[in-house]
Scaffold this motif. Structure first.
Motif, PDB file in Angstrom:
ATOM      1  N   GLN A   1       9.262  11.958  11.777  1.00 20.00           N
ATOM      2  CA  GLN A   1       8.599  10.713  12.196  1.00 20.00           C
ATOM      3  C   GLN A   1       7.309  10.522  11.408  1.00 20.00           C
ATOM      4  N   ARG A   2       6.579  11.614  11.263  1.00 22.19           N
ATOM      5  CA  ARG A   2       5.308  11.548  10.537  1.00 22.19           C
ATOM      6  C   ARG A   2       5.561  11.145   9.083  1.00 22.19           C
ATOM      7  N   ILE A   3       6.598  11.735   8.480  1.00 27.02           N
ATOM      8  CA  ILE A   3       6.888  11.416   7.080  1.00 27.02           C
ATOM      9  C   ILE A   3       7.186   9.926   6.940  1.00 27.02           C
ATOM     10  N   ARG A   4       7.992   9.390   7.891  1.00 33.23           N
ATOM     11  CA  ARG A   4       8.328   7.971   7.836  1.00 33.23           C
ATOM     12  C   ARG A   4       7.061   7.124   7.924  1.00 33.23           C
ATOM     13  N   GLN A   5       6.189   7.527   8.845  1.00 29.59           N
ATOM     14  CA  GLN A   5       4.938   6.795   9.033  1.00 29.59           C
ATOM     15  C   GLN A   5       4.094   6.846   7.757  1.00 29.59           C
ATOM     16  N   VAL A   6       4.006   8.045   7.176  1.00 29.70           N
ATOM     17  CA  VAL A   6       3.184   8.231   5.982  1.00 29.70           C
ATOM     18  C   VAL A   6       3.693   7.369   4.826  1.00 29.70           C
ATOM     19  N   ARG A   7       5.041   7.290   4.692  1.00 30.65           N
ATOM     20  CA  ARG A   7       5.604   6.524   3.568  1.00 30.65           C
ATOM     21  C   ARG A   7       5.268   5.050   3.666  1.00 30.65           C
ATOM     22  N   SER A   8       5.107   4.516   4.903  1.00 29.03           N
ATOM     23  CA  SER A   8       4.741   3.106   4.982  1.00 29.03           C
ATOM     24  C   SER A   8       3.229   2.927   4.882  1.00 29.03           C
ATOM     25  N   ARG A   9       2.472   3.983   5.154  1.00 26.65           N
ATOM     26  CA  ARG A   9       1.013   3.843   5.078  1.00 26.65           C
ATOM     27  C   ARG A   9       0.491   4.109   3.668  1.00 26.65           C
TER      28      ARG A   9
ATOM     29  N   ALA B   1       7.868  -8.618  -8.455  1.00 25.30           N
ATOM     30  CA  ALA B   1       8.715  -8.572  -7.261  1.00 25.30           C
ATOM     31  C   ALA B   1       8.766  -7.146  -6.722  1.00 25.30           C
ATOM     32  N   ALA B   2       8.882  -6.168  -7.641  1.00 23.44           N
ATOM     33  CA  ALA B   2       8.976  -4.777  -7.208  1.00 23.44           C
ATOM     34  C   ALA B   2       7.668  -4.320  -6.566  1.00 23.44           C
ATOM     35  N   ILE B   3       6.538  -4.743  -7.141  1.00 17.47           N
ATOM     36  CA  ILE B   3       5.245  -4.366  -6.553  1.00 17.47           C
ATOM     37  C   ILE B   3       5.104  -5.024  -5.181  1.00 17.47           C
ATOM     38  N   ALA B   4       5.557  -6.284  -5.079  1.00 18.80           N
ATOM     39  CA  ALA B   4       5.494  -6.982  -3.793  1.00 18.80           C
ATOM     40  C   ALA B   4       6.283  -6.222  -2.733  1.00 18.80           C
ATOM     41  N   GLY B   5       7.402  -5.614  -3.144  1.00 21.63           N
ATOM     42  CA  GLY B   5       8.221  -4.852  -2.203  1.00 21.63           C
ATOM     43  C   GLY B   5       7.465  -3.719  -1.551  1.00 21.63           C
ATOM     44  N   VAL B   6       6.470  -3.180  -2.241  1.00 21.59           N
ATOM     45  CA  VAL B   6       5.665  -2.105  -1.656  1.00 21.59           C
ATOM     46  C   VAL B   6       4.493  -2.693  -0.862  1.00 21.59           C
ATOM     47  N   ILE B   7       3.877  -3.746  -1.414  1.00 28.49           N
ATOM     48  CA  ILE B   7       2.740  -4.370  -0.726  1.00 28.49           C
ATOM     49  C   ILE B   7       3.178  -4.926   0.636  1.00 28.49           C
ATOM     50  N   ALA B   8       4.444  -5.372   0.723  1.00 24.57           N
ATOM     51  CA  ALA B   8       4.943  -5.967   1.965  1.00 24.57           C
ATOM     52  C   ALA B   8       4.933  -4.986   3.132  1.00 24.57           C
ATOM     53  N   MET B   9       4.826  -3.694   2.827  1.00 22.61           N
ATOM     54  CA  MET B   9       4.742  -2.719   3.917  1.00 22.61           C
ATOM     55  C   MET B   9       3.313  -2.622   4.468  1.00 22.61           C
ATOM     56  N   ARG B  10       2.401  -3.373   3.888  1.00 19.39           N
ATOM     57  CA  ARG B  10       0.972  -3.350   4.218  1.00 19.39           C
ATOM     58  C   ARG B  10       0.437  -1.915   4.279  1.00 19.39           C
ATOM     59  N   PRO B  11       0.508  -1.215   3.170  1.00 17.11           N
ATOM     60  CA  PRO B  11       0.037   0.168   3.178  1.00 17.11           C
ATOM     61  C   PRO B  11      -1.494   0.241   3.227  1.00 17.11           C
ATOM     62  N   ASP B  12      -2.009   1.313   3.807  1.00 15.77           N
ATOM     63  CA  ASP B  12      -3.459   1.530   3.792  1.00 15.77           C
ATOM     64  C   ASP B  12      -3.912   1.940   2.400  1.00 15.77           C
ATOM     65  N   ILE B  13      -3.034   2.666   1.733  1.00 14.37           N
ATOM     66  CA  ILE B  13      -3.335   3.100   0.366  1.00 14.37           C
ATOM     67  C   ILE B  13      -2.212   2.599  -0.535  1.00 14.37           C
ATOM     68  N   LEU B  14      -2.582   1.875  -1.573  1.00 15.21           N
ATOM     69  CA  LEU B  14      -1.573   1.414  -2.528  1.00 15.21           C
ATOM     70  C   LEU B  14      -1.716   2.257  -3.788  1.00 15.21           C
ATOM     71  N   VAL B  15      -0.635   2.956  -4.138  1.00 16.30           N
ATOM     72  CA  VAL B  15      -0.672   3.810  -5.322  1.00 16.30           C
ATOM     73  C   VAL B  15       0.212   3.180  -6.386  1.00 16.30           C
ATOM     74  N   LEU B  16      -0.328   2.957  -7.573  1.00 15.84           N
ATOM     75  CA  LEU B  16       0.446   2.340  -8.647  1.00 15.84           C
ATOM     76  C   LEU B  16       0.473   3.265  -9.852  1.00 15.84           C
ATOM     77  N   ASP B  17       1.705   3.603 -10.292  1.00 14.89           N
ATOM     78  CA  ASP B  17       1.848   4.499 -11.442  1.00 14.89           C
ATOM     79  C   ASP B  17       2.113   3.648 -12.681  1.00 14.89           C
ATOM     80  N   GLU B  18       1.145   3.526 -13.548  1.00 16.75           N
ATOM     81  CA  GLU B  18       1.273   2.750 -14.789  1.00 16.75           C
ATOM     82  C   GLU B  18       1.900   1.374 -14.541  1.00 16.75           C
ATOM     83  N   PRO B  19       1.273   0.537 -13.691  1.00 17.30           N
ATOM     84  CA  PRO B  19       1.941  -0.728 -13.344  1.00 17.30           C
ATOM     85  C   PRO B  19       2.060  -1.704 -14.507  1.00 17.30           C
ATOM     86  N   THR B  20       1.343  -1.479 -15.600  1.00 13.66           N
ATOM     87  CA  THR B  20       1.418  -2.457 -16.689  1.00 13.66           C
ATOM     88  C   THR B  20       2.199  -1.939 -17.887  1.00 13.66           C
ATOM     89  N   ALA B  21       2.823  -0.741 -17.750  1.00  9.04           N
ATOM     90  CA  ALA B  21       3.528  -0.161 -18.897  1.00  9.04           C
ATOM     91  C   ALA B  21       4.621  -1.099 -19.390  1.00  9.04           C
TER      92      ALA B  21
END
Lengths: 288, 268
Positions: free
Chosen positions: A78-86, A154-174
């Motif tokens: 449960q915690r892992i699920r919660q963490v993945r959306s946060r 669109a792919a970045i929006a898919g993560v932002i839509a979860m309203r995370p507390d921390i947004l981590v982006l790995d080389e988003p402009t590559a």
């Protein structure tokens, strides 16, 4: 109060006990607070991608702990699920993960997995699409009909839509053209300013990150070798170059000027700072 | 996790076994399998076992690696052993209860069958562990070359095989990546009933297929732009040559075959 995200003595070893054993991270300590915009820089293979996969419990540390709000991320399913959306993680080339029939459905995939109700999901999809600057008209198209830059959004929006507390982006402009790059960066900065969330941005391009990160962490061979505000980090031009990173052009220019005997301050990384420093110098000369 | 699949993995090294010509290793593996199935009595098995043990020893492949490669077929071995144990009609009855009879001969066959499968897999694992996929297909192509006379597209087949082998790790890596990306969006691949699990695979399979097609397309373009046009007149970067050690190894293999046939005649 416990920091938002705290990492203690994180070590990760791939394929432990085989001939392919590889130490990717070694005793990494790291803290992130609410509202920070943290740039993570490092050479290819310095461990930065491995590092961020620990932040949302995708990788299990070989040793060490990852705490979100002071609580371990790995305590229960449960915690892992919660963490993945946060902690929302946007991988490199995230457009390769698109799969739904419409952009709308693809952005809704994350919120749907969070078991939110329909109206909430729809609202989040529109909000996320707006954050990444995706035209609402595109939402009903197939993601495979979009252009490269639009797919990325669109792919970045898919993560932002979860309203995370921390947004981590790995080389988003590559792999994007300069204009696409600027637009994505502008969108991320706008997002950061509006939601006052924490953003962790991985890149190997100093030029980009120097302009907008409030803090930089430099990775080298599985360790954080520098961690501080950009002005502080860019004082160490030689050290950065030694570990294979290129400092921003203007920082390099200022370092060369200083080497020629011009008394400009260290740690300059924007054109404006450089201009102020040079004008100050000129003004000082006239006064004397 | 997916990266830990050892089937068909190559472990680089510089031992006698690694340096042998892939053709020698292929022929030796075939000889080994023939010998293994010709072996009848305990002495022949011991001889084949010694041969395998020495080969593994020389190759410096760790026993642990071989054993972990055997793990996936453990169930197969167990089923074979149990079936042989139950259905073998022998003379010397050891145990009889309900409708099950276990005989000494049954125990013996069960053990030899299990041993035979273990040794078969261990031997072939040694081939893939010490030979890179490229060398392997190269060797295979050379061995099958005579079939070209009867219009078997040997080169094309071996090219397809090397491409397939080459892309297994790439696709595994890709699967891993996409799985992680979808997990980051809350996907769960290992919970729920069968239908839910199948549905959960969709976000993995669609991107994987798309990327496989994209890769195939890119590879074909890359090959064509370097003027690839099939095997006709194509030369090799590394020409395979049979060295002294290869001939010696092959002679050892033939002697092995002769020995086991002789032992079989003697009923050992």
């Amino acid at each position: 109060m416990a920091p938002l995200l705290e990492i203690r003595k994180l070590t990760h070893i791939y394929s432990q006990g085989t001939p392919f054993e590889h130490v990717a991270l070694k005793d990494v300590d790291f803290v992130a607070e609410k509202g920070e915009f943290i740039g993570i820089i490092g050479h290819t293979g310095s461990g930065k991608s491995t590092f961020v996969q620990h932040l949302n419990a995708l990788l299990k540390p070989t040793s060490g702990t990852v705490l979100l709000d002071g609580e371990a991320v790995f305590s229960s399913p449960q915690r892992i699920r919660q963490v993945r959306s946060r902690v929302g993680l946007v991988f490199q080339y995230p457009e390769y993960q698109l799969f739904e029939e419409t952009v709308r459905a693809d952005i809704a995939y994350g919120p749907k997995n969070m078991k939110l109700d329909k109206e909430e999901i729809e609202q989040r999809v529109l909000e996320a699409a707006d954050f990444v600057g995706l035209d609402p008209e595109l939402l009903d198209k197939s993601p495979f009909d979009l252009s490269g830059g639009q797919k990325r959004r669109a792919a970045i929006a898919g993560v932002i839509a979860m309203r995370p507390d921390i947004l981590v982006l790995d080389e988003p402009t590559a792999g994007l053209d300069p204009r696409g790059r600027e637009e994505i960066i502008a969108n991320i900065r706008r997002y950061h300013a509006r939601v006052n969330g924490t953003v962790i941005y991985i890149t190997h391009s100093m030029e980009d990150i120097a302009r907008f990160a409030s803090r930089l962490a430099v990775f080298c061979e599985g360790r954080i070798v520098m961690d501080g505000v950009p002005g502080e980090i860019f004082r160490h031009v030689e050290e950065l170059e030694r570990i294979g990173l290129t400092v921003p052009g203007i920082t390099k220019v200022m370092a060369l000027l200083r080497a020629r005997g011009l008394p400009v301050p260290e740690g300059i990384y924007t054109i404006h700072q450089a201009m102020d420093a040079l004008l100050g110098l000129k003004g000082g000369g006239e006064n004397a | 996790m997916l990266k830990d699949i050892t089937l068909g993995q190559y472990f680089p090294g510089d031992t006698l076994v690694h340096r042998l010509d892939p053709r020698t290793k292929l022929v030796m593996t075939i000889l080994y399998i023939v010998v293994l199935f010709l072996a009848k009595g305990p002495i022949s098995y011991l001889a084949v076992f010694l041969f395998l043990a020495i080969s593994i020893g020389v190759s410096r492949i760790r026993l642990k690696t071989i054993l972990s490669g055997l793990k996936p077929i453990l169930i197969l071995i167990l089923i074979t052993a149990i079936l042989n144990l139950l259905y073998n009609r022998g003379e010397t009855v050891l145990l009889r209860f309900w409708r099950i009879t276990i005989t000494l001969e049954g125990v013996f066959t069960a053990l030899t069958m299990a041993l035979r499968i273990v040794m078969l897999i261990a031997g072939t694992l040694l081939l893939t562990y010490t030979t890179s996929p490229l060398q392997l297909t190269d060797g295979l192509e050379q061995l099958l070359n005579p079939l070209k006379k009867i219009h078997v597209p040997v080169h094309e087949l071996s090219m397809m095989m090397s491409i397939a082998l080459r892309f297994i790790p790439t696709l595994i890596e890709e699967t891993d990546k996409i799985m992680n990306a979808q997990k980051a969006r809350g996907a769960e691949f290992d919970t729920g009933n069968l239908i839910q699990k199948a549905k959960a695979m969709l976000p993995l399979l669609v991107p994987l297929f798309i990327s496989a097609f994209r890769r195939a397309d890119e590879l074909a373009t890359a090959m064509e732009s370097r003027c690839y046009h099939g095997g006709e007149g194509r030369t090799k970067l590394k020409v395979l040559t049979m060295e002294r050690r290869d001939w010696i190894t092959l002679i050892v293999g033939l002697l092995m075959l002769a020995l086991v046939i002789a032992l079989r005649r003697l009923g050992l």
